[in-house]
Design an enzyme around this catalytic site. Structure first.
Site, PDB file in Angstrom:
ATOM      1  N   HIS A 188       1.240   4.458  -2.895  1.00  0.00           N
ATOM      2  CA  HIS A 188       1.144   5.905  -2.742  1.00  0.00           C
ATOM      3  C   HIS A 188       2.339   6.612  -3.381  1.00  0.00           C
ATOM      4  CE1 HIS A 188      -2.487   6.651  -0.503  1.00  0.00           C
ATOM      5  NE2 HIS A 188      -2.171   5.788   0.438  1.00  0.00           N
ATOM      6  N   GLU A 248      -6.606   6.651  -1.756  1.00  0.00           N
ATOM      7  CA  GLU A 248      -6.510   5.495  -0.882  1.00  0.00           C
ATOM      8  C   GLU A 248      -6.997   4.233  -1.587  1.00  0.00           C
ATOM      9  OE1 GLU A 248      -4.899   5.345   1.689  1.00  0.00           O
ATOM     10  OE2 GLU A 248      -4.815   7.344   2.551  1.00  0.00           O
ATOM     11  N   HIS A 294       0.841  -1.205   0.000  1.00  0.00           N
ATOM     12  CA  HIS A 294       0.000   0.000   0.000  1.00  0.00           C
ATOM     13  C   HIS A 294       0.874   1.253   0.000  1.00  0.00           C
ATOM     14  CE1 HIS A 294      -3.839   2.122   1.056  1.00  0.00           C
ATOM     15  NE2 HIS A 294      -2.965   2.995   1.526  1.00  0.00           N
ATOM     16  N   GLU A 295       1.915   1.231   0.834  1.00  0.00           N
ATOM     17  CA  GLU A 295       2.837   2.364   0.904  1.00  0.00           C
ATOM     18  C   GLU A 295       3.484   2.621  -0.445  1.00  0.00           C
ATOM     19  OE1 GLU A 295       3.096   4.122   3.513  1.00  0.00           O
ATOM     20  OE2 GLU A 295       2.419   2.875   5.159  1.00  0.00           O
TER      21      GLU A 295
END
Length: 272
Positions: free
Chosen positions: A134, A189, A130-131
């Protein structure tokens, strides 16, 4: 185990928000919305400032050494992903009591030891995925721009300078705090969630771990656990249950769903 020098939210985000709260930047926030602005902010600016902010945090917090079990575990899991999807990434562990993690525009990923204590290997992989999402999607650029304007007290619409200025040590601390307080939009997100799921699937990791990670976060947000720094994080990253169900739906569609049974928080540290 120490608490982080300052308590903050996830920057590039541990787990996303269904209705992400907007960072209150006061004057800078209203200026940023002005369509006519003398101030420009490039990806290169975001990368430079991110590196400076992360260096400041590394110097002001306890970083696990190379022989520390946390570092060794992180290297075992994520060392192979230091070059991922065209990104140059670097990883470190902060030995702090807050449950958190963040990533920055320069590719720096910092994971907190208390997060590693409650997440399995595959769950940590999904969080880092997920990081990375981004960073890859350049969501961190907007967060850093807002953080910089706040730390440097810049009005984007009225700034006489078109480039970023050098920051003092105290401003770097404010920059780091503002950067980590920043929130992402629901769209950002959601896209990072998609990236994380694709990251897990691409590398043959267990995608169900993204589901169980969300379930653990939901347990932490139930009010039964008082965790340092976590309540503030959840104020910007709610709906863990909903997002767990979104992962489940994807896994079922792909034929990758395996019922993990009841998800519980571990009673002992998963890193020893």
């Amino acid at each position: 185990m120490k608490k982080l020098v300052f308590t903050f939210l996830v920057a590039a985000c541990l787990i996303g928000a269904a209705n992400a709260q907007k960072l209150n930047l006061g004057k800078a926030a209203s200026a940023a919305s002005n369509s006519v602005s003398a101030f420009t902010f490039t990806n290169e600016d975001a990368i430079k400032l991110s590196k400076e902010a992360v260096n400041w945090m590394d110097e002001h917090n306890e970083v696990a050494g190379p022989d520390d079990p946390y570092t060794q575990r992180l290297e075992r899991l994520f060392g192979k992903h230091q070059s991922q999807d065209g990104l140059a990434l670097n990883y470190k562990v902060y030995l702090v009591s807050d449950i958190n993690a963040f990533a920055c525009a320069d590719g720096s990923v910092r994971v907190f030891s208390s997060l590693m204590d409650i997440m399995t290997d595959d769950e940590l992989l999904s969080i880092i995925g997920h990081e990375i999402g981004h960073v890859k999607n350049e969501d961190t650029k907007d967060a850093m721009k807002n953080a910089y304007m706040k730390a440097a007290a810049i009005d984007a619409a009225g700034s006489a300078s078109k480039t970023v200025q050098a920051l003092s040590d105290s401003q770097l601390g404010e920059l780091a705090n503002a950067m980590l307080d920043a929130s992402h939009s629901r769209k950002q997100e959601s896209e990072a969630d998609e990236y994380a799921y694709g990251f897990m699937k691409q590398h043959g990791y267990n995608v169900v771990a993204a589901y169980t990670a969300f379930k653990k976060l939901a347990l932490l947000s139930s009010g039964d656990t008082n965790v340092s720094g976590f309540e503030k994080m959840l104020s910007s990253h709610p709906d863990s249950e909903k997002r767990a169900e979104e992962v489940k739906a994807k896994a079922e569609k792909d034929g990758l769903w395996q019922d993990p049974g009841t998800v519980e928080l571990p009673q002992t540290r998963l890193t020893e």
